[in-house]
Structures are given as structure tokens and as C-alpha cells.
Write an enzyme that holds these catalytic residues in place. Structure first.
Site, PDB file in Angstrom:
ATOM      1  N   TRP A 107      42.178  16.118-135.739  1.00 49.63           N
ATOM      2  CA  TRP A 107      41.896  14.862-135.122  1.00 49.63           C
ATOM      3  C   TRP A 107      41.264  14.029-136.285  1.00 49.63           C
ATOM      4  CZ3 TRP A 107      41.755  12.951-129.507  1.00 49.63           C
ATOM      5  CH2 TRP A 107      41.410  11.521-129.377  1.00 49.63           C
ATOM      6  N   ASP A 108      41.896  13.337-136.995  1.00 51.55           N
ATOM      7  CA  ASP A 108      41.313  12.714-138.321  1.00 51.55           C
ATOM      8  C   ASP A 108      41.179  11.476-137.875  1.00 51.55           C
ATOM      9  OD1 ASP A 108      40.676  12.461-140.965  1.00 51.55           O
ATOM     10  OD2 ASP A 108      42.753  13.052-141.586  1.00 51.55           O
ATOM     11  N   ASP A 125      36.493  16.799-147.287  1.00 52.20           N
ATOM     12  CA  ASP A 125      37.714  16.902-147.955  1.00 52.20           C
ATOM     13  C   ASP A 125      37.648  17.565-149.402  1.00 52.20           C
ATOM     14  OD1 ASP A 125      39.540  15.739-146.379  1.00 52.20           O
ATOM     15  OD2 ASP A 125      39.212  13.826-147.044  1.00 52.20           O
ATOM     16  N   ARG A 168      42.172   2.355-146.642  1.00 54.23           N
ATOM     17  CA  ARG A 168      43.179   3.165-146.670  1.00 54.23           C
ATOM     18  C   ARG A 168      44.383   2.663-145.992  1.00 54.23           C
ATOM     19  NH1 ARG A 168      44.997   9.328-144.929  1.00 54.23           N
ATOM     20  NH2 ARG A 168      45.504  10.221-146.786  1.00 54.23           N
ATOM     21  N   ASP A 185      49.802  18.561-141.441  1.00 56.02           N
ATOM     22  CA  ASP A 185      49.069  17.753-141.527  1.00 56.02           C
ATOM     23  C   ASP A 185      49.707  16.170-141.581  1.00 56.02           C
ATOM     24  OD1 ASP A 185      46.589  16.072-142.838  1.00 56.02           O
ATOM     25  OD2 ASP A 185      45.962  18.123-142.565  1.00 56.02           O
TER      26      ASP A 185
HETATM   27  C1  DGJ Z   1      41.888  13.212-144.464  1.00 60.56           C
HETATM   28  C2  DGJ Z   1      41.892  14.501-144.250  1.00 60.56           C
HETATM   29  O1  DGJ Z   1      40.492  15.151-144.518  1.00 60.56           O
HETATM   30  C3  DGJ Z   1      42.765  15.621-144.884  1.00 60.56           C
HETATM   31  O2  DGJ Z   1      42.314  16.749-144.883  1.00 60.56           O
HETATM   32  C4  DGJ Z   1      44.146  15.279-144.556  1.00 60.56           C
HETATM   33  O3  DGJ Z   1      44.149  15.413-143.366  1.00 60.56           O
HETATM   34  C5  DGJ Z   1      44.283  13.798-144.743  1.00 60.56           C
HETATM   35  N1  DGJ Z   1      43.190  12.767-144.372  1.00 60.56           N
HETATM   36  C6  DGJ Z   1      45.416  13.316-144.284  1.00 60.56           C
HETATM   37  O4  DGJ Z   1      45.771  12.069-144.455  1.00 60.56           O
END
Ligand code: DGJ
Length: 729
Positions: free
Chosen positions: A479-480, A550, A445, A368
């Protein structure tokens, strides 16, 4: 042929499996909505129009005082000549500032199959699976034509709709609103309740139901993405409809940006349901000869309540939205290092997690956030997609190969749409983020949003990602997207096109996804936006699964996964077992419950497998082995929701195979009760005449008894106790 045109009545009968959708060209040329619901044979339905002179409903043609667009039921309503309800399209002609638009029937075509929508993801169908009706409406004075596309599916109760606007005149037209679908329900079938999925970060997609009232009820996103707050979905449920019975009409938008989903009820019980790109902060300059394509809306009719609606959406999306290799391939059991290490890892730690995973049956290790630039926390390096050699001195390739050698595939996290102010990319290109002149930039963030409306920005990110995907043996990409859009402006667009930025951003995102998923078809992409912040069909067209939230707490997940399942199949919901006390809530739940709750999605672990107690380790191996056995059923079966965590102390649902010979049933008792009542769980969807054996136990029940009396649930001792049954005929 599921589309019939009755020339005598100028009416279109769209016959998808189990439903009819009917519209008709009125003598004045307007395209009217007649009916949507349970199947009707093609016939004369002129009686559906009962025109009456109504005060304060003006008449476009004064010789007919009974006719007003204000009281007509229309397929693509406009503003300006007597309809005061919410329009589907609004325009301004640049040459004279005219906002008047009057769309009347010009022509239509019916063709087999389903055309692609330029630049946008859409559902797919072969020529034998669907037919498409295109009705062209025109305003010749204005110089505008609108193609209304209706695709009708032979095997599912689904109709997809979209609109293509064409500027056929000499003047530039400013589009202010172009919705994808508008349906004016006849009062006898209109729903009485507005159902939508709303929430926030870590508590996405709660099922909200409210009675329809006079005026407009709507949900929308103005955040630049479809968002955690609202989903681009709503349903109208008829009075008395519930989980398993009653008519329900669903609207879902294949789009990942700002949307609006609304229902307007007037004093004559006219109910207008609409969905499309949010007109808020939207504009599009359409030069002579140009076209604008709206996203696709997916309309589903269910006579079997919300449960039937969900099963239809699930079947449809599994078959017609999810594409490529991962449509049918089993989704790998994964372990993700995020909650195990956060940013604090090195190659040794990662390899250890992967090695333990291999022993326990894990198929994919996901690295991650934190592997690139100099990222030890969230303040830096987004946009610099190069390995951090301090953490991973051997490089990504070396790490991936070592993990592969253990028999585990390698996956990698990216946040492609973002840029940290502290990054080489930002220092080189400070104008590449969304911004408005010299105004200060709002951070979320600690990061800014790249201007994906610009092709050069998208190209740079493509180059960086493709380089890694070409050289490192990567099987999976997460892909975040960890903030919503602000200061929505682009340095590349002229002043009079700034309102195009948000939609162009989404088009840029789709262009990148299209390119990467086509070039790397073997890679499984999983979407994520701080959990489930952009869980929509637009993303699912490229990424077959999505990190649902999350929030990895098993009890919170009951509601999140239940709400998500109203529209989206279980195969799309990323669901992981994490440690206790849970990192988001501090709650302690049994390991088994965490596993059985995560089973109901694309399954994995989000913890340090090496740190498991011997009992949990054994349970992990058991869970993984069992999951692999039931995975095809869980991923492709029909879902029946039996107990709602929104309404009771229990959660229960079951998945039944297409041949009804197999089912997995999951029950969770949330809080324990002293001296509890014996619970029986009536099942659904089984074959009444078959005998089902509970796997791993010496018990057999007949399908009729399971569906009428119900499965006896053992009493729960302690909170958060789950029970799972695997039944086989
Ligand atoms: C938010 C995601 O939902 C998490 O699972 C993780 O990947 C974090 N970002 C990493 O910054």
C-alpha cells in the site's frame, strides 16, 4: 489490579510492570501530575506539592496566593485561568466566542481491559492484560466534559493515554486543539535531553538528541501524513542516559496524520511533554451531544536507556498493536520487481523472476507499480485499478495462478489514496481530489490526492480493490502513498468545517484499512510511502510491516534501520537485497553484506533474480535457507544495539531469544582500516552461565566471556564488510 485509588489523598497509582505513573486530584478539583518513573508503592505523596506565591503567576482563587495553575503540574492543562504554558485543549464556544475553559475532576471509573477508540486504531488488551482508568473532567459552565483514558499494562512498562471530549451543553463548541497526552514532569525526574527521529525521503529516522533548553522544542508534521521528515515520537532522556542505562521516557502517537510532539521547559524547571494531533490547520465542530476522540499516545518508561525503551516498545507493539494472522505467522521471504524492471515488464519477465525465486526458496512474488490502466511511467492511471491488457494479456488472475503454480504466493502493489489527472476516475470525478475551490492544484509525482474525507470516494476505492482481492489469489498488498497533501479542502464539507479535512482524511484511510483488513484477514498488508514516509503505529495496527525506505543501499540502511528500531520492532521493517551499483547512491557493497543487513528486518529481494551471477545465486539460496531457520528468533527476539552507525565506523546489533539460548549478532565495518586494531564486541542479554556454540564454526564461548570480553570480530579487508554469527546454547 495495576490501578490503585487512594481515597485519603485522592491519588491514582498506575502500576505497569516496572513503572509507576501517579496523578492526584487537588483540593481545587484540578487533576495534577505527581510522578512517572521507577515503581513506587501507593503512599502519601502530598509533599510533592510545594506551593509558593510567585509574582506574575496569577491565582484563580485570590484567597490562596500560593496556588497558581502556572506553577502546578497538570494532567490536561488549559489556557485562560493562569497557566501560560502550552495547553492540551483549546476551544471556542460558538454562542459567545468564549475561549475560557476550566476542567475539574467530576468522576472516575476503573475497568478491566481496554476500550476501543471510535474510528481510530489503538493497541489492544484483554481483561487480564490491562486495566483502564477513565477520569472525567468537566467545565459545567462551558458544557464540556473530557474523559482522560489511561490503560495500564501488567506485563510491560507501558501506559496508553487518550482524551474523549463530550459536548454536554446546548451550544456548538469549536475544538481548536485536543492533544492525546500531556505530562508535567517533577523536576527531579524530568529528562535533560530531547530525542527524536527526523530525516527526509531516502534518509528517514535519523536519531537526533539535543539538550533541553528554556522554551519549547518540538517536532511536527504539517504534511497530512506522519511523514519522512519527523516521526510521531519523542523521548526525554535523563542526564547521562545512554543506550543501556539511565531513565528514558518515550511518547509515541498511534496516528498517521499531522501531529505535534513537544517539550516545554520553563524557568522553574517545569518540563511539559505533549503529543497529539497538530493544532496547525486543525478544527472540529462539536455539536451538542457529540464527542471527539483523540488518537492514542503510548508512553513507555525505561530505566535501561534507549535500548530498554526500544525493547519495551518492540514487545508491546508485537503483542498489542500488530493483529491478525500475521502477528505470529512467519513473514514470507519476498522478491519485488520494482528495482528489477520498474515500469518495463511483461508477464514473461515477471514469471521468470518468480520461477528463479521459487528455485532459490523465495515464498512471495510482489508485482509493484505499473500493472494497471495504461501506466508505463508515473504520469498516468492512478485511480483506475484495472489490469493493463497490453502488458498482461492473460489478466491478473492468470498471472497470479501461474506464479502460484511455481510454489510462490502472489502480491500486488496499490496506491489507493491517489489519482492521476490522466485517469478515467479523474475525468469522471474531477471534484474527488483534495482541492480548494477553483485554485490550481499542486501535483507531486504527477498526481493528486483523493479526498478520503469523503465516504463516497473511499467507497469507490474499496469497491475497486475488493473486487481484485476477491477474484485474484492475492496473499499480500503493498500500500503505497507517494506524495504529501496540499490544497487541503473538501468539496463535501461546509465552509466552517474545512479545517476538519486533514483529520477526516486520516479517518477515511483508517475506515478503508479496517474494512479491507477485516474482509481479507489472510492478506499480509505492507505499508509504504515513498519508502518510510508514514512509518507509524497507526499504520502498523493494520499493516504489520512497512517498507522502511526507498533507499536500499546496505550502508545507508544501517542508519535508517537503526533509527527506526528506536521505536519499531524488526518484524515491521521491510528490508531487501538490491543490485549494485545501488540505484539510489551508486555505491557498491558486497552481496553478503546486503543480505546480512536486510536480515535484520522482514527480508526480501528487490532485483532480477534471473540475472544473478552463479556466486550470487548460490549466496542467495544460502541466505534464504538461513533466514528461514533464524526467522522466528529475528522476528520475536529482543534487540540489543551494540554499535551506532551514527557515532562510529561500525554498526552492530544482536537479537536474543526470550529464553536467552539463541542469538544472531550482526556487525558491519563501514570503511576498512590499514593495520586495524582487533575489535571485540561485548554482547548483551545472554545467559552468563551458558556455553554458546557459533553455528557453522567449531568455536564455543561462555555467555559471561561474550558479555564481558566480547566476541572477537575478524579484521575486515575491504570496505562495507559484514560478519554475522548465529549462537546457540
Ligand atoms: C515508491 C515505493 O517506495 C517503491 O518501492 C515503489 O513501490 C514505487 N513507489 C512505485 O511507484
Amino acid at each position: 489490579m495495576p490501578i490503585h485509588y487512594l481515597e485519603a489523598h485522592r491519588s491514582f497509582f498506575l502500576q505497569s510492570a516496572g513503572s509507576s505513573y501517579i496523578c492526584q486530584i487537588l483540593p481545587q478539583g484540578y487533576l495534577a501530575h505527581v510522578y512517572w518513573g521507577a515503581p513506587l508503592q501507593p503512599q502519601n505523596l502530598d509533599f510533592a506539592f510545594q506551593w509558593r506565591d510567585r509574582p506574575f503567576s496569577p491565582n484563580p482563587d485570590n484567597s490562596n496566593r500560593a496556588f497558581s495553575l502556572d506553577t502546578a503540574r497538570l494532567e490536561y492543562p488549559v489556557y485562560g485561568n493562569s497557566d501560560y504554558r502550552s495547553p492540551a485543549i483549546s476551544v471556542v464556544r460558538s454562542s459567545d466566542g468564549s475561549r475560557q475553559i476550566d476542567l475539574r475532576y467530576k468522576s472516575h471509573t476503573i475497568v478491566p481491559g481496554k476500550p476501543a477508540l471510535a474510528g481510530l486504531p489503538a493497541t489492544l488488551a484483554s481483561d487480564s492484560q490491562a486495566d483502564t482508568l477513565t477520569i472525567t473532567l468537566a467545565d459545567e459552565e462551558l458544557g464540556i466534559e473530557v474523559d482522560l483514558l489511561y490503560t495500564v499494562f501488567a506485563e510491560v512498562p507501558v501506559i496508553t493515554r487518550s482524551a474523549l471530549v463530550r459536548n454536554v451543553g446546548p451550544a456548538t463548541i469549536d475544538l481548536e486543539r485536543v492533544l492525546s497526552a500531556s505530562v508535567d514532569f517533577i523536576p527531579s525526574v524530568a529528562g535533560s535531553h530531547f530525542v527524536h527521529l527526523s530525516g527526509a525521503w531516502s534518509r528517514e529516522r535519523s536519531v537526533e538528541v539535543s539538550p533541553l533548553r528554556l522554551g519549547t522544542q518540538s517536532v511536527e508534521s504539517r504534511r497530512g501524513t506522519s511523514s519522512h521528515q519527523h516521526n510521531p515520537f519523542f523521548a526525554l532522556a535523563q542526564h547521562g542516559a545512554d543506550e543501556e542505562c539511565g531513565n528514558v521516557y518515550g511518547f509515541n502517537l498511534v496516528y498517521s496524520g499531522n501531529f505535534v510532539a513537544s517539550v516545554e521547559t520553563d524557568a522553574h524547571d517545569s518540563v511539559r511533554g505533549q503529543i497529539g494531533i497538530n493544532p496547525f490547520d486543525f478544527g472540529w465542530k462539536l455539536e451538542a451531544g457529540e464527542t471527539f476522540q483523540s488518537p492514542e499516545a503510548v508512553l513507555v518508561f525505561s530505566p535501561e536507556g534507549l535500548g530498554g525503551l526500544s525493547r519495551a516498545y518492540h514487545r508491546f507493539y508485537r503483542e498489542h498493536l500488530i493483529r491478525g494472522k500475521w502477528k505470529h505467522e512467519p513473514r514470507p521471504v519476498l522478491v519485488n520487481n520494482w528495482e528489477a524492471t520498474y515500469f518495463d515488464f511483461d508477464a514473461e519477465k515477471l514469471e521468470k523472476i518468480a520461477a528463479t525465486g521459487a528455485e532459490l526458496g523465495v515464498e512471495l512474488f510482489v508485482l509493484d507499480d505499473g500493472w494497471f490502466g495504461k501506466r508505463n511511467d508515473d504520469t498516468t492511471s492512478l485511480g483506475d485499478w484495472k489490469i493493463d491488457p497490453r502488458k498482461l494479456p492473460g489478466g491478473l488472475e492468470d498471472l497470479a495462478r501461474r506464479i502460484n503454480e511455481k510454489g510462490v504466493a502472489f502480491g500486488l502493489w496499490f496506491e489507493p489514496e491517489m489519482i492521476s489527472p490522466d485517469s478515467d476516475l479523474y475525468r469522471a470525478h474531477p471534484d474527488w481530489c483534495l482541492h480548494v475551490g477553483d485554485r490550481p492544484l499542486s501535483q507531486g509525482r504527477n498526481q493528486l490526492v483523493l479526498d478520503f474525507s469523503r465516504a463516497d470516494v473511499v467507497e469507490n476505492i474499496y469497491d475497486q480493490m475488493a473486487q481484485i482481492l476477491r477474484t485474484v489469489p492475492i496473499s499480500y498488498v503493498k500500500w503505497d502513498m507517494n506524495r504529501h497533501l496540499t490544497e487541503i479542502g473538501s468539496a463535501k464539507l461546509p465552509a466552517d468545517r474545512q479545517k476538519e479535512t486533514a483529520h477526516r482524511y486520516v479517518l477515511g484511510l483508517y475506515a478503508l484499512l479496517e474494512r479491507l483488513t477485516s474482509e481479507f484477514p489472510e492478506v499480509l498488508f505492507e505499508g509504504c510511502s515513498g519508502g518510510g514516509g508514514r512509518f507509524d503505529p497507526g499504520i502498523l495496527a493494520y499493516m504489520p510491516q512497512y517498507w522502511t525506505s526507498d533507499n536500499s543501499d546496505a550502508i545507508a540502511r544501517l542508519s535508517i534501520q537503526y533509527g527506526t528500531s528506536i521505536v519499531y520492532p524488526m518484524s515491521t521493517m521491510g528490508a531487501h537485497v538490491s543490485v549494485v551499483p545501488n540505484h539510489q547512491l551508486g555505491r557498491v557493497t558486497p552481496f553478503r553484506t546486503r543480505g546480512e543487513v536486510a536480515f535484520t528486518g522482514a527480508f526480501g529481494y528487490e532485483l532480477d533474480l534471473g540475472a544473478l551471477s552463479p556466486e550470487d545465486r548460490e549466496e542467495t539460496a544460502r541466505q534464504i535457507a538461513l533466514y528461514k531457520e533464524v526467522r522466528p528468533l529475528l522476528m520475536q527476539g529482543d534487540l540489543y544495539r551494540l554499535r551506532s552507525p551514527f557515532r562510529s565506523n561500525e554498526f552492530a546489533w544482536m537479537v536474543v531469544s526470550a529464553d536467552r539460548r539463541e542469538a544472531v549478532v550482526t556487525h558491519v565495518n563501514v570503511l576498512a582500516q590499514a593495520n586495524p586494531t582487533q575489535l571485540f564486541l561485548p554482547l548483551r542479554g545472554l545467559d552468563a552461565a551458558l556455553e554458546y556454540k557459533v553455528q557453522g564454526a567449531d568455536v564455543t564461548y561462555r555467555g559471561d566471556a561474550l558479555m564481558q570480553l566480547g566476541l572477537p570480530v575478524p579484521p575486515a579487508f575491504g570496505d562495507f564488510i559484514s560478519t554475522q554469527w548465529w549462537l546457540k546454547a
